[in-house]
Scaffold this active site. Sequence first.
Site, PDB file in Angstrom:
ATOM      1  N   GLY A   1       0.869  -1.295   0.003  1.00  0.00           N
ATOM      2  CA  GLY A   1       0.138   0.070  -0.028  1.00  0.00           C
ATOM      3  C   GLY A   1       1.041   1.370  -0.042  1.00  0.00           C
ATOM      4  O   GLY A   1       2.009   1.334  -0.682  1.00  0.00           O
TER       5      GLY A   1
ATOM      6  N   ILE B   1       2.849   2.316   2.282  1.00  0.00           N
ATOM      7  CA  ILE B   1       3.965   2.386   2.880  1.00  0.00           C
ATOM      8  C   ILE B   1       4.834   1.295   2.127  1.00  0.00           C
ATOM      9  O   ILE B   1       5.909   1.795   1.856  1.00  0.00           O
ATOM     10  CB  ILE B   1       3.883   1.879   4.283  1.00  0.00           C
ATOM     11  CG1 ILE B   1       3.330   2.988   5.211  1.00  0.00           C
ATOM     12  CG2 ILE B   1       5.533   1.572   4.834  1.00  0.00           C
ATOM     13  CD1 ILE B   1       2.786   2.357   6.808  1.00  0.00           C
TER      14      ILE B   1
ATOM     15  N   ARG C   1       2.292  -4.171  12.552  1.00  0.00           N
ATOM     16  CA  ARG C   1       1.790  -4.773  13.805  1.00  0.00           C
ATOM     17  C   ARG C   1       2.562  -5.785  14.411  1.00  0.00           C
ATOM     18  O   ARG C   1       2.654  -6.738  13.765  1.00  0.00           O
ATOM     19  CB  ARG C   1       0.196  -4.792  13.534  1.00  0.00           C
ATOM     20  CG  ARG C   1      -0.637  -3.361  13.611  1.00  0.00           C
ATOM     21  CD  ARG C   1      -0.714  -2.487  14.769  1.00  0.00           C
ATOM     22  NE  ARG C   1      -1.403  -1.523  14.600  1.00  0.00           N
ATOM     23  CZ  ARG C   1      -1.033  -0.173  14.065  1.00  0.00           C
ATOM     24  NH1 ARG C   1       0.218   0.084  13.893  1.00  0.00           N
ATOM     25  NH2 ARG C   1      -1.949   0.831  14.114  1.00  0.00           N
TER      26      ARG C   1
ATOM     27  N   GLU D   1       2.562  -2.925  23.577  1.00  0.00           N
ATOM     28  CA  GLU D   1       3.546  -1.623  23.701  1.00  0.00           C
ATOM     29  C   GLU D   1       3.068  -0.991  24.793  1.00  0.00           C
ATOM     30  O   GLU D   1       1.736  -0.577  24.970  1.00  0.00           O
ATOM     31  CB  GLU D   1       3.336  -0.972  22.221  1.00  0.00           C
ATOM     32  CG  GLU D   1       4.128  -1.725  21.102  1.00  0.00           C
ATOM     33  CD  GLU D   1       3.692  -1.096  19.666  1.00  0.00           C
ATOM     34  OE1 GLU D   1       3.246  -0.119  19.575  1.00  0.00           O
ATOM     35  OE2 GLU D   1       3.955  -1.758  18.788  1.00  0.00           O
TER      36      GLU D   1
ATOM     37  N   HIS E   1       7.956   2.127  18.424  1.00  0.00           N
ATOM     38  CA  HIS E   1       7.024   2.365  17.382  1.00  0.00           C
ATOM     39  C   HIS E   1       7.070   3.884  17.158  1.00  0.00           C
ATOM     40  O   HIS E   1       6.054   4.768  17.180  1.00  0.00           O
ATOM     41  CB  HIS E   1       5.412   2.439  18.205  1.00  0.00           C
ATOM     42  CG  HIS E   1       4.478   2.205  17.285  1.00  0.00           C
ATOM     43  ND1 HIS E   1       3.426   1.052  17.180  1.00  0.00           N
ATOM     44  CD2 HIS E   1       4.019   2.895  16.217  1.00  0.00           C
ATOM     45  CE1 HIS E   1       2.497   1.338  16.200  1.00  0.00           C
ATOM     46  NE2 HIS E   1       2.776   2.405  15.823  1.00  0.00           N
TER      47      HIS E   1
HETATM   48  N1  LIG Z   1       4.769   1.499  13.260  1.00  0.00           N
HETATM   49  C1  LIG Z   1       3.970   2.562  12.769  1.00  0.00           C
HETATM   50  O1  LIG Z   1       4.217   3.810  13.300  1.00  0.00           O
HETATM   51  C2  LIG Z   1       2.999   2.508  11.795  1.00  0.00           C
HETATM   52  C3  LIG Z   1       2.617   3.841  11.119  1.00  0.00           C
HETATM   53  C4  LIG Z   1       1.673   3.695   9.932  1.00  0.00           C
HETATM   54  C5  LIG Z   1       1.065   2.479   9.741  1.00  0.00           C
HETATM   55  N2  LIG Z   1       1.530   1.282  10.405  1.00  0.00           N
HETATM   56  C6  LIG Z   1       1.007   0.024   9.751  1.00  0.00           C
HETATM   57  O2  LIG Z   1       1.295  -0.253   8.440  1.00  0.00           O
HETATM   58  C7  LIG Z   1      -0.137  -0.679   7.968  1.00  0.00           C
HETATM   59  C8  LIG Z   1       0.110  -0.317   6.219  1.00  0.00           C
HETATM   60  O3  LIG Z   1       0.038   0.979   6.174  1.00  0.00           O
HETATM   61  P1  LIG Z   1      -0.454   1.567   4.834  1.00  0.00           P
HETATM   62  O4  LIG Z   1      -0.593   3.145   4.921  1.00  0.00           O
HETATM   63  O5  LIG Z   1       0.679   1.151   3.831  1.00  0.00           O
HETATM   64  O6  LIG Z   1      -1.643   0.880   4.339  1.00  0.00           O
HETATM   65  P2  LIG Z   1      -2.470   0.532   3.129  1.00  0.00           P
HETATM   66  O7  LIG Z   1      -2.242   1.835   2.300  1.00  0.00           O
HETATM   67  O8  LIG Z   1      -3.967   0.504   3.326  1.00  0.00           O
HETATM   68  O9  LIG Z   1      -1.703  -0.605   2.534  1.00  0.00           O
HETATM   69  C9  LIG Z   1      -2.101  -1.974   3.056  1.00  0.00           C
HETATM   70  C10 LIG Z   1      -1.355  -3.151   2.130  1.00  0.00           C
HETATM   71  O10 LIG Z   1      -1.607  -4.302   2.657  1.00  0.00           O
HETATM   72  C11 LIG Z   1      -2.165  -5.134   1.903  1.00  0.00           C
HETATM   73  N3  LIG Z   1      -2.750  -6.069   2.379  1.00  0.00           N
HETATM   74  C12 LIG Z   1      -3.996  -6.238   3.136  1.00  0.00           C
HETATM   75  N4  LIG Z   1      -4.131  -7.505   3.547  1.00  0.00           N
HETATM   76  C13 LIG Z   1      -2.968  -8.205   3.265  1.00  0.00           C
HETATM   77  C14 LIG Z   1      -2.647  -9.603   3.094  1.00  0.00           C
HETATM   78  N5  LIG Z   1      -3.437 -10.635   3.939  1.00  0.00           N
HETATM   79  N6  LIG Z   1      -1.307 -10.059   2.759  1.00  0.00           N
HETATM   80  C15 LIG Z   1      -0.713  -9.322   1.890  1.00  0.00           C
HETATM   81  N7  LIG Z   1      -1.311  -7.956   1.927  1.00  0.00           N
HETATM   82  C16 LIG Z   1      -2.305  -7.384   2.398  1.00  0.00           C
HETATM   83  C17 LIG Z   1      -3.083  -4.291   0.859  1.00  0.00           C
HETATM   84  O11 LIG Z   1      -3.513  -4.827  -0.267  1.00  0.00           O
HETATM   85  P3  LIG Z   1      -4.263  -4.258  -1.288  1.00  0.00           P
HETATM   86  O12 LIG Z   1      -3.400  -3.231  -2.055  1.00  0.00           O
HETATM   87  O13 LIG Z   1      -4.501  -5.572  -2.397  1.00  0.00           O
HETATM   88  O14 LIG Z   1      -5.373  -3.561  -0.786  1.00  0.00           O
HETATM   89  C18 LIG Z   1      -2.234  -2.823   0.705  1.00  0.00           C
HETATM   90  O15 LIG Z   1      -1.218  -3.222  -0.267  1.00  0.00           O
HETATM   91  C19 LIG Z   1      -0.931  -0.142   8.637  1.00  0.00           C
HETATM   92  O16 LIG Z   1      -2.283  -0.885   8.546  1.00  0.00           O
HETATM   93  C20 LIG Z   1      -0.527  -0.019  10.025  1.00  0.00           C
HETATM   94  O17 LIG Z   1      -0.967  -1.250  10.811  1.00  0.00           O
HETATM   95  C21 LIG Z   1       2.486   1.232  11.237  1.00  0.00           C
END
Ligand SMILES: NC(=O)c1ccc[n+]([C@@H]2O[C@H](COP(=O)([O-])OP(=O)(O)OC[C@H]3O[C@@H](n4cnc5c(N)ncnc54)[C@H](OP(=O)(O)O)[C@@H]3O)[C@@H](O)[C@H]2O)c1
Length: 319
Positions: free
Chosen positions: A150, A152, A232, A261, A280
């Site tokens: 997605g 990130i 996560r 956490e 985090h």
């Molecule tokens: N550590 C931190 O501070 C921090 C900060 C921000 C986010 N995060 C985490 O990072 C995650 C991703 O953020 P983002 O903004 O990149 O989200 P995003 O734009 O919604 O992207 C999520 C990606 O994961 C894919 N996905 C969903 N289910 C999956 C599965 N079962 N197997 C493989 N891929 C799968 C989605 O596929 P599709 O493209 O096909 O829909 C999409 O490509 C967040 O949900 C959050 O938990 C952590």
Amino acid sequence: MKLILPDRIAEAVEPRIAAAVPDCAIVHVDQKGAPDGDLADAEVLLRWWMSEEALGRILATAPKLRWLHTPSAGVDHVLLPEVLARDIIVTNSSGSNAIPIAEFVLMLMLGHAKRVRELAVLTPENAWEQAPKLRLDEIYERTALIIGLGHIGQEIARRAVAFGMRVLGSRRHPRPTPNVERVVGADGWRDLLPEADYVVIAAPLTNATRGMFDAAAFARMKRDAYFINIARGEIVETEALIAALRDGRIAGAALDALPQEPLPPDHPLWSAPNVWITPHICWSSPRMRDRVIDIFLENLRRYRAGEPLINVVDKAAGY
Ligand SMILES: NC(=O)c1ccc[n+]([C@@H]2O[C@H](COP(=O)([O-])OP(=O)(O)OC[C@H]3O[C@@H](n4cnc5c(N)ncnc54)[C@H](OP(=O)(O)O)[C@@H]3O)[C@@H](O)[C@H]2O)c1
């Protein structure tokens, strides 16, 4: 239209709301969800980082809530049973933190290859004596497998390719993705593990991903591969990760997302070999807050104009 606005963000948001939607009434809430006015007819909530209890309190007193925006990308802590049961649209701020997180992941990959943590603790007494023992590596022409392509994941891929890496990836709906040589579906990433020098978890925590990175997955990784989780902690089976580190099944792990956490000081992850734990913090950037507010205000304008919102969360899919 009435908006619920946490008081800790009011100063930064309120002047801009007046410019975007002049007739918007505002009720403030504190960190515990206590309001300074009536929430009975409030339609919109800008959630700022607050506890599930505080969010629950607001939901209970705002029966007409139609739309909830969260500053986070992850929504696992926002999709409470009441949010799922009620007809509330949820939007997130996915994209606002993709750049700092992608930079952080490159820092972790380079940090591993260049043995940054060992270099950083060399002393005047031992630096030259230790130098011959520290064999540094390149990330050039190494393979990164990014699980979750997605906002990130795609920013990581862009930077990895700029460093000459080969990128493989997995997403729920596989489709050609810039900078990614091969994209597989949600079940396909396991077959790519034997090819990866770096495995990066960038997927959301959902029912489908909870605990999905298990012992069988670690067993398929190269012994010199490095594991990175910025998504996560609950996506990974902690026991399996600890065992993989202790047995030298993988070269090491960098974890910015932990199973608990704050991670308690006596948690076995702290003492696992070759683990780099960060609290985090990968999202941290002085530009984050303004990007979140920009997304929210664009949606507020759209909401007022009756246009489709951006960054709408699929409540059934969980992200
Ligand atoms: N550590 C931190 O501070 C921090 C900060 C921000 C986010 N995060 C985490 O990072 C995650 C991703 O953020 P983002 O903004 O990149 O989200 P995003 O734009 O919604 O992207 C999520 C990606 O994961 C894919 N996905 C969903 N289910 C999956 C599965 N079962 N197997 C493989 N891929 C799968 C989605 O596929 P599709 O493209 O096909 O829909 C999409 O490509 C967040 O949900 C959050 O938990 C952590």
